[in-house]
Write an enzyme that holds these catalytic residues in place. Sequence first.
Site, short mmCIF file in Angstrom:
data_model
loop_
_atom_site.label_atom_id
_atom_site.label_comp_id
_atom_site.label_asym_id
_atom_site.label_seq_id
_atom_site.Cartn_x
_atom_site.Cartn_y
_atom_site.Cartn_z
N ASP A 86 0.71 -1.08 0.22
CA ASP A 86 -0.01 0.09 0.07
C ASP A 86 1.05 1.32 0.08
O ASP A 86 2.00 1.28 0.61
CB ASP A 86 -0.87 0.02 1.09
CG ASP A 86 -2.08 0.98 0.94
OD1 ASP A 86 -2.40 1.52 0.00
OD2 ASP A 86 -2.66 1.30 2.10
N GLY A 87 0.34 2.29 -0.51
CA GLY A 87 0.96 3.48 -0.54
C GLY A 87 1.59 4.16 -2.00
O GLY A 87 2.37 5.07 -1.88
N ASN A 88 1.53 3.47 -2.92
CA ASN A 88 1.95 4.01 -4.25
C ASN A 88 1.42 5.09 -4.58
O ASN A 88 2.18 5.96 -5.24
CB ASN A 88 1.60 2.59 -5.41
CG ASN A 88 2.31 1.53 -5.28
OD1 ASN A 88 3.62 1.50 -4.54
ND2 ASN A 88 1.96 0.35 -5.53
N ARG A 136 0.33 7.43 -2.95
CA ARG A 136 0.38 8.70 -1.99
C ARG A 136 1.96 8.94 -2.28
O ARG A 136 2.08 10.27 -1.95
CB ARG A 136 0.19 8.30 -0.67
CG ARG A 136 -1.07 8.76 -0.11
CD ARG A 136 -1.51 7.73 1.32
NE ARG A 136 -1.85 6.51 1.17
CZ ARG A 136 -1.85 5.64 2.25
NH1 ARG A 136 -1.88 6.05 3.28
NH2 ARG A 136 -2.05 4.39 1.84
N TRP A 137 2.92 8.22 -2.49
CA TRP A 137 4.05 8.26 -2.72
C TRP A 137 4.31 9.34 -4.03
O TRP A 137 5.03 10.04 -3.75
CB TRP A 137 4.70 6.91 -2.91
CG TRP A 137 6.31 6.98 -3.34
CD1 TRP A 137 7.04 6.95 -2.43
CD2 TRP A 137 7.11 7.06 -4.65
NE1 TRP A 137 8.47 7.25 -2.99
CE2 TRP A 137 8.20 6.94 -4.47
CE3 TRP A 137 6.60 7.16 -5.96
CZ2 TRP A 137 9.04 7.23 -5.53
CZ3 TRP A 137 7.32 7.32 -7.00
CH2 TRP A 137 8.60 7.60 -6.86
N ASN A 143 -10.57 -2.44 -6.62
CA ASN A 143 -9.98 -1.58 -7.34
C ASN A 143 -10.61 -1.19 -8.72
O ASN A 143 -9.93 -0.36 -9.35
CB ASN A 143 -8.42 -2.30 -7.68
CG ASN A 143 -7.52 -2.28 -6.06
OD1 ASN A 143 -6.54 -2.94 -5.95
ND2 ASN A 143 -7.81 -1.27 -5.26
N ARG A 194 -11.16 2.48 -9.18
CA ARG A 194 -10.46 3.46 -9.49
C ARG A 194 -10.55 4.05 -11.03
O ARG A 194 -11.24 3.43 -11.95
CB ARG A 194 -9.10 3.03 -9.23
CG ARG A 194 -8.63 2.82 -7.69
CD ARG A 194 -7.09 2.15 -7.39
NE ARG A 194 -6.98 1.75 -6.16
CZ ARG A 194 -5.89 1.63 -5.76
NH1 ARG A 194 -4.82 1.82 -6.28
NH2 ARG A 194 -5.70 1.56 -4.35
N LEU A 209 -7.46 -4.63 6.96
CA LEU A 209 -7.30 -6.00 6.00
C LEU A 209 -7.50 -5.63 4.91
O LEU A 209 -7.27 -6.35 3.97
CB LEU A 209 -7.84 -7.23 6.88
CG LEU A 209 -7.32 -7.62 7.96
CD1 LEU A 209 -7.79 -8.87 8.65
CD2 LEU A 209 -5.84 -7.98 8.20
N SER A 210 -8.54 -4.76 4.63
CA SER A 210 -9.16 -4.47 3.18
C SER A 210 -9.46 -5.62 2.34
O SER A 210 -9.01 -5.80 1.18
CB SER A 210 -7.83 -3.80 2.30
OG SER A 210 -7.72 -2.35 3.13
#
Length: 256
Positions: free
Chosen positions: A36-38, A40-41, A84, A87, A211-212
């Site tokens: 997780d975090g791609n 936001r990065w 997903n 998106r 846990l998504s």
Amino acid sequence: MLERFSKWKANLTAADLPDHQVEEGNLPQHVAIIMDGNGRWAKKKGLPRIAGHREGMKVVTKIVRTSSDIGIEVLTLYAFSTENWKRPKKEVDYLLGLPERYLSAELPKLIKNNVQVRLMGTTEHLPDHTLKAVEKAIKDTKHNTGMILNFALNYGSRFEMLEAVKSIGKQIERGELKADTLTEEHIHAQLMTSQLKDPDLLIRTSGEIRLSNFMLWQLAYSEFWFSDILWPDFKEKDFLEAIAVYQKRKRRYGGV
């Protein structure tokens, strides 16, 4: 496995070592990762979200290699969830192209390192180019006996459990199974991970603590390790830190 671990450790530099030492014994057999975090990065760097996913794929390469080197038996990566699809189409298309990009570059190395590729999820709605790339990798590595690299692609745990319940219901209707004899083993046999041991360790990056919809049944007694690090910044050293912390925990499974 110990010989493989010792060879790997001998090649480490001081900068590669985590704060806590990873021991040869008590390695988690099955590690699952929510990467997780791609997005936001990328946002932090003023880049489009797909730039984060592209960078995240490089991290996948490193973590797969390290997992195989230290003797992890199964590595499950949450690559694309059933949620997903919500998106933007451009991002979805890019995400579903990543398996093809990754495997076109890494498949020869996976074969050389005796890694076996598997897929967990529903193939419905997946583009042909994605399916062909994954199916080729599964076919080309099916006889490998080393680490299992299990991609959770178009996967959702509630969907998985719903399908398992439907399957068991049909068995009961056909008289193959009685409801009052149903066991956890019967349910496990209908899950997408029926041939795998449940994860010993779950890793989630980016600071999110949930846990998504990921392996809800299988993670019942797993150890959790959450990190604030965004996935594109996640390094082998961070992965090893999670392993080292796991090794210091006592797993009681409800006992004392």
